[in-house]
Design an enzyme around this catalytic site. Structure first.
Site, PDB file in Angstrom:
ATOM      1  N   SER A 194      -5.861   7.927  11.454  1.00  0.00           N
ATOM      2  CA  SER A 194      -4.176   7.243  11.317  1.00  0.00           C
ATOM      3  C   SER A 194      -3.481   8.627  11.486  1.00  0.00           C
ATOM      4  O   SER A 194      -1.863   8.833  10.773  1.00  0.00           O
ATOM      5  CB  SER A 194      -3.603   6.439  10.817  1.00  0.00           C
ATOM      6  OG  SER A 194      -4.676   5.251  10.449  1.00  0.00           O
ATOM      7  N   GLY A 252       0.769  -1.289   0.099  1.00  0.00           N
ATOM      8  CA  GLY A 252      -0.137  -0.028  -0.212  1.00  0.00           C
ATOM      9  C   GLY A 252       0.590   0.756  -0.073  1.00  0.00           C
ATOM     10  O   GLY A 252       0.569   2.350  -0.562  1.00  0.00           O
ATOM     11  N   SER A 297      -7.972   5.465   5.009  1.00  0.00           N
ATOM     12  CA  SER A 297      -6.967   5.508   4.826  1.00  0.00           C
ATOM     13  C   SER A 297      -6.311   7.063   4.939  1.00  0.00           C
ATOM     14  O   SER A 297      -6.801   7.757   3.459  1.00  0.00           O
ATOM     15  CB  SER A 297      -6.081   4.600   3.707  1.00  0.00           C
ATOM     16  OG  SER A 297      -5.087   4.704   3.316  1.00  0.00           O
ATOM     17  N   GLN A 346      -3.338   6.538   3.319  1.00  0.00           N
ATOM     18  CA  GLN A 346      -2.077   6.582   2.762  1.00  0.00           C
ATOM     19  C   GLN A 346      -2.920   7.996   1.483  1.00  0.00           C
ATOM     20  O   GLN A 346      -2.381   8.222   0.923  1.00  0.00           O
ATOM     21  CB  GLN A 346      -2.082   5.235   1.967  1.00  0.00           C
ATOM     22  CG  GLN A 346      -1.357   4.966   3.318  1.00  0.00           C
ATOM     23  CD  GLN A 346      -0.830   3.299   2.870  1.00  0.00           C
ATOM     24  OE1 GLN A 346      -0.702   3.146   1.666  1.00  0.00           O
ATOM     25  NE2 GLN A 346       0.000   2.597   3.867  1.00  0.00           N
ATOM     26  N   ASP A 387      -2.037   0.423  13.520  1.00  0.00           N
ATOM     27  CA  ASP A 387      -0.760  -0.913  13.119  1.00  0.00           C
ATOM     28  C   ASP A 387      -0.405  -1.610  14.739  1.00  0.00           C
ATOM     29  O   ASP A 387      -0.420  -2.748  14.924  1.00  0.00           O
ATOM     30  CB  ASP A 387       0.340  -0.721  12.376  1.00  0.00           C
ATOM     31  CG  ASP A 387      -0.334  -0.793  11.030  1.00  0.00           C
ATOM     32  OD1 ASP A 387      -1.180  -0.907  10.948  1.00  0.00           O
ATOM     33  OD2 ASP A 387       0.418   0.019  10.342  1.00  0.00           O
ATOM     34  N   ASN A 439     -10.217   0.988  10.730  1.00  0.00           N
ATOM     35  CA  ASN A 439      -9.729   0.628   8.918  1.00  0.00           C
ATOM     36  C   ASN A 439      -8.271  -0.255   9.570  1.00  0.00           C
ATOM     37  O   ASN A 439      -7.414  -0.659   8.020  1.00  0.00           O
ATOM     38  CB  ASN A 439      -8.316   1.855   8.738  1.00  0.00           C
ATOM     39  CG  ASN A 439      -7.269   2.032   9.600  1.00  0.00           C
ATOM     40  OD1 ASN A 439      -6.879   1.681  11.649  1.00  0.00           O
ATOM     41  ND2 ASN A 439      -6.265   2.313   9.196  1.00  0.00           N
ATOM     42  N   ARG A 477       2.540  -8.733  10.210  1.00  0.00           N
ATOM     43  CA  ARG A 477       2.092  -8.295  11.416  1.00  0.00           C
ATOM     44  C   ARG A 477       1.223  -9.495  12.409  1.00  0.00           C
ATOM     45  O   ARG A 477       1.242  -9.498  14.123  1.00  0.00           O
ATOM     46  CB  ARG A 477       0.859  -6.994  11.441  1.00  0.00           C
ATOM     47  CG  ARG A 477       2.011  -5.757  11.361  1.00  0.00           C
ATOM     48  CD  ARG A 477       1.237  -4.127  11.654  1.00  0.00           C
ATOM     49  NE  ARG A 477       2.563  -3.282  11.652  1.00  0.00           N
ATOM     50  CZ  ARG A 477       3.583  -3.255  10.962  1.00  0.00           C
ATOM     51  NH1 ARG A 477       3.975  -3.895  12.126  1.00  0.00           N
ATOM     52  NH2 ARG A 477       3.903  -2.301  10.073  1.00  0.00           N
ATOM     53  N   LYS A 494      -6.226  -3.096   5.734  1.00  0.00           N
ATOM     54  CA  LYS A 494      -5.507  -3.584   6.069  1.00  0.00           C
ATOM     55  C   LYS A 494      -4.933  -5.116   4.841  1.00  0.00           C
ATOM     56  O   LYS A 494      -5.715  -5.192   4.088  1.00  0.00           O
ATOM     57  CB  LYS A 494      -4.773  -3.445   6.917  1.00  0.00           C
ATOM     58  CG  LYS A 494      -4.565  -2.295   7.648  1.00  0.00           C
ATOM     59  CD  LYS A 494      -4.073  -0.613   7.783  1.00  0.00           C
ATOM     60  CE  LYS A 494      -3.670   0.404   8.657  1.00  0.00           C
ATOM     61  NZ  LYS A 494      -2.903   1.047   8.435  1.00  0.00           N
TER      62      LYS A 494
END
EC number: 2.5.1.19
Length: 427
Positions: A197, A96, A169, A171, A313, A336, A386, A340
């Protein structure tokens, strides 16, 4: 399928110098490629996601050299937008941090580029970013499913007045922010919905400033970016250690320390995930901060009920740490997780139940009550680095744990299990 069984661990002690941050590594690589001048990146993460970014930059004509251990990269910038020599397809795996920023940056100028990836990448939404880029003039087609990769980009982004949905997101906003200074016109970006985030946006702004571009940030609701700018190489740049990767070792210290010290991040770090240490402290561990380290000493852990939107995360690590805390832990505002590397809420709930925990999986929360005794289980990792690292913590009990597909940690931390073993005393 390959598997790794971790035997019970009695104690975890010692220090680890963290691999470079994934978030910082891929942002720094892209900015160095767009910048004027040569940049030397030190402590670059050597992982799958970073390799996908490097391969893409190489295909776009960017020259770089890597040290033998792939942690130093000397990269010569393009001094502006990236251009494909002709029609080009870039395969970005499940990265991502490569897909989103490149989707925006490659809309500058006139290119014809297809961005694609692994099957899971084709399930990760990108529609909000595409909508925003189209508002700025970009010409983008979906090649398979609407709102998901693969994408065909045909340039056209000029800036202007843009809205972006911030609720899925961060991002998407990061991608727009990094691209906007190179657009011919000024760009005003308005954020709709609650920005998830937020600390990751601070990483982006911090790095842009390092490469010589500052923008006006109005309370994270509106960003004003001057067009027609250039990024300039800072010369040498040291990539911070990965704060999300630190979480597993700090949690191990909280559960079975001794004292565990992580170096490469500290109180001055730009990564929001360092706040994970505050959560461990709230649960009962003892935390010591330095400029370049965080240390965690074991404490009697108790459950918490917290909003985890700021550290999505690292919050996953709290879900498995909760197995060692007294009471029921609730992690909130983590929708979110679902978009992921896998649907992490579903995956986490499923695997926690296997080791005996009582779990309530909500739309955007998870509630975890530990069992009196953990059960041995084969933990599915869902091709998610993760998940593998989080569930390694189960071995800090008197029960072994089997991790399926342990090599999936290559996404951010290829030698994770070796490092954990080095610091562990077997039971």
């Amino acid at each position: 399928m390959e598997s790794l069984t971790l035997q019970p661990i009695a104690r975890v002690d010692g220090a680890i110098n963290l691999p470079g941050s994934k978030s910082v590594s891929n942002r720094a690589l892209l900015l160095a490629a767009l910048a004027c001048g040569k940049t030397v990146l030190m402590n670059l993460l050597d992982s799958d996601d970073v390799r996908h970014m490097l391969n893409a930059l190489s295909a776009l004509g960017i020259n770089y050299t890597l040290s033998a251990d792939r942690t130093r990269c000397d990269i010569t910038g393009n001094g502006g937008a990236l251009h494909a020599p002709g029609a080009l397809e870039l395969f970005l795996g499940n990265a991502g941090t490569a897909m989103r920023p490149l989707a925006a940056a490659l809309c500058l100028g006139q290119n014809e580029i297809v961005l694609t990836g692994e099957p899971r990448m084709k399930e990760r939404p990108i529609g909000h970013l595409v909508d925003s880029l189209r508002q700025g003039g970009a010409n983008i087609d979906y090649l398979e499913q609407e709102n998901y990769p693969p994408l065909r980009l045909r340039g056209g982004f000029t800036g202007g007045d843009i809205e972006v949905d911030g609720s899925v997101s961060s991002q998407f906003l990061t991608a727009l922010l990094m691209t906007a200074p190179l657009a011919p016109e000024d760009t005003i970006i308005r954020v709709k919905g609650e920005l998830v985030s937020k600390p990751y946006i601070d990483i982006t702004l911090n790095l842009m400033k390092t490469f010589g571009v500052e923008i006006a940030n109005h309370h994270y609701q509106q960003f004003v970016v001057k067009g027609g700018q250039k990024y300039h190489s800072p010369g040498r740049y040291l990539v911070e250690g990965d704060a999300s990767s630190a979480s597993y070792f700090l949690a191990a210290g909280a559960i079975k320390g001794g004292t565990v010290k992580v170096t490469g991040i500290g109180r001055k770090s730009m990564q929001g995930d360092i706040r994970f240490a505050d959560v461990l402290e709230k649960m009962g561990a003892t935390i010591t901060w330095g400029d370049d380290f965080i240390a965690c000493t074991r404490g009697e852990l108790h459950a918490i009920d917290m909003d985890m939107n700021h550290i999505p995360d690292a919050a996953m690590t709290i879900a498995t740490t909760a197995l060692f805390a007294k009471g029921t832990t609730t992690l909130r505002n983590i929708y979110n997780w679902r978009v992921k590397e896998t649907d992490r809420l579903f995956a986490m709930a499923t695997e926690l139940r296997k080791v005996g925990a009582e779990v309530e999986e909500g739309h955007d929360y998870i509630r975890i009550t530990p069992p009196a005794k953990l059960q041995h289980a084969d933990i599915g990792t869902y091709n998610d680095h993760r998940m593998a690292m989080c569930f390694s913590l189960v071995a800090l009990s008197d029960t072994p744990v089997t991790i399926l597909d342990p090599k999936c940690t290559a996404k951010t931390f290829p030698d994770y299990f070796e490092q954990l073993a080095r610091m562990s005393t077997p039971a």
